[in-house]
Design a protein around this motif. Structure first.
Motif, PDB file in Angstrom:
ATOM      1  N   VAL A  45       0.607  -1.710  -0.103  1.00 44.49           N
ATOM      2  CA  VAL A  45      -0.120   0.011   0.002  1.00 44.49           C
ATOM      3  C   VAL A  45       0.887   1.396  -0.139  1.00 44.49           C
ATOM      4  O   VAL A  45       0.341   2.338  -0.475  1.00 44.49           O
ATOM      5  N   GLY A 120      -5.998   3.625   5.924  1.00 44.39           N
ATOM      6  CA  GLY A 120      -6.547   2.582   5.293  1.00 44.39           C
ATOM      7  C   GLY A 120      -4.746   2.476   4.522  1.00 44.39           C
ATOM      8  O   GLY A 120      -4.518   1.403   3.401  1.00 44.39           O
ATOM      9  N   LYS A 141      -9.104   3.668  -4.411  1.00 46.23           N
ATOM     10  CA  LYS A 141      -8.680   2.459  -4.649  1.00 46.23           C
ATOM     11  C   LYS A 141      -7.284   2.928  -5.466  1.00 46.23           C
ATOM     12  O   LYS A 141      -7.001   3.899  -5.653  1.00 46.23           O
ATOM     13  N   LEU A 145      -4.203  -2.735  -6.241  1.00 50.50           N
ATOM     14  CA  LEU A 145      -4.621  -3.347  -5.049  1.00 50.50           C
ATOM     15  C   LEU A 145      -6.090  -3.052  -5.209  1.00 50.50           C
ATOM     16  O   LEU A 145      -6.427  -3.855  -4.431  1.00 50.50           O
ATOM     17  N   LEU A 148      -9.328  -0.176  -1.033  1.00 50.42           N
ATOM     18  CA  LEU A 148      -8.297  -0.389   0.114  1.00 50.42           C
ATOM     19  C   LEU A 148      -9.056  -1.387   1.372  1.00 50.42           C
ATOM     20  O   LEU A 148      -9.213  -2.077   1.802  1.00 50.42           O
ATOM     21  N   TRP A 152      -8.182  -4.536   2.182  1.00 47.95           N
ATOM     22  CA  TRP A 152      -7.689  -5.208   4.075  1.00 47.95           C
ATOM     23  C   TRP A 152      -8.507  -5.606   4.296  1.00 47.95           C
ATOM     24  O   TRP A 152      -8.613  -6.562   5.246  1.00 47.95           O
TER      25      TRP A 152
END
Length: 262
Positions: A45, A120, A141, A145, A148, A152
């Motif tokens: 992240v 985040g 976004k 990934l 988020l 997560w």
């Protein structure tokens, strides 16, 4: 008992000369954070955030206003940024009401053990974990990934379930951060706040954040560590009119804190 908190949009950037340290403030260490098994995911992240914050359309990608673009630019240097305990980094209504600076060392130790702040960037951190100030919401976004909250939710399920176990979870998070981890309903007490006037109840966001922060502070300052819903209600009843609604299906127990407006 675990208390789950949201972060705050506003953050206080620590200085490189940390008065509590004998030398320069330590830099971010992902492996030193609570839930160290998430270090690799946090690095993912962070890399995506640094890249996004360097883009010309960073404001749109990170869903922020023009007034905080200096904070977005600062994201690009998070690896070199000074750190401080999470409860000092996060500012705003909830954390002001919690008033962590007035906690004793023993109460801070309880916070380190019992409080998780969702994020985040980090998924979740401990109350006293050292982090830098950053700008990133859970509903953003980021590159490959994606959203988020969804990212997560997948990454945190197993480590959070292991950490929480079958103990009581007091959930003070907002909806966007609640999606990242949903504890077992029968072990969870969701905290709500209402302002009542002329028999009508409504949610006022400012007061709801304040109530959740104040309750968290009361729980940490309690002479006896609350272990049950009954314990939490007894403490909350010292400040608010309280109502409890039992868990039903996927819905956790609900604790309503009710304040009367003149």
């Amino acid at each position: 008992m675990k208390i789950l908190l949201p972060p705050s949009e506003g953050k206080a950037a620590p200085q490189h000369d940390d008065a509590a340290q004998s030398g320069p403030s330590p830099l971010l260490d992902m492996a030193a954070l609570t839930l160290p098994g998430l270090a690799e995911q946090r690095e993912q992240v962070l890399r995506e955030l640094i890249a996004a914050s360097s883009r010309e359309d960073a404001q749109a990608v990170l869903k922020v206003g023009v007034k905080v673009m200096a904070e977005v630019e600062a994201n690009t240097a998070l690896r070199e940024a000074p750190t401080a305990p999470a409860h000092e980094i996060y500012t705003g209504v909830l954390f002001d009401a919690l008033d962590a600076c007035s906690l004793t060392e023993e109460q801070l130790a309880l916070g380190a053990r019992d409080v998780l702040i969702f994020s985040g960037l980090f998924g979740a951190t401990g109350f006293t974990d050292r982090i830098p100030a950053y700008r990133l919401s859970m509903d953003v976004k980021l590159g490959e990934l994606g959203n988020l909250g969804t990212f997560w939710k997948k990454q945190m399920k197993e480590p959070m379930e292991a950490l929480v176990g079958d103990g009581l979870v007091i959930d003070c998070r907002s909806a966007s951060y609640g999606k990242a981890f949903q504890p077992a309903p029968q072990h969870t007490l969701m905290v709500n706040s209402f302002t009542e006037k002329d028999g009508q109840r409504k949610v006022v966001t400012h007061f709801a954040k304040h109530a959740r922060g104040e309750l968290t502070g009361m729980l940490l300052r309690s002479s006896a560590r609350p272990e049950t819903i009954k314990d939490v209600v007894a403490i909350a009843s010292q400040r608010w009119t309280t109502e409890v609604r039992p868990a039903e299906g996927r819905q956790p127990h609900q604790l309503d804190l009710i304040s009367t407006s003149a």
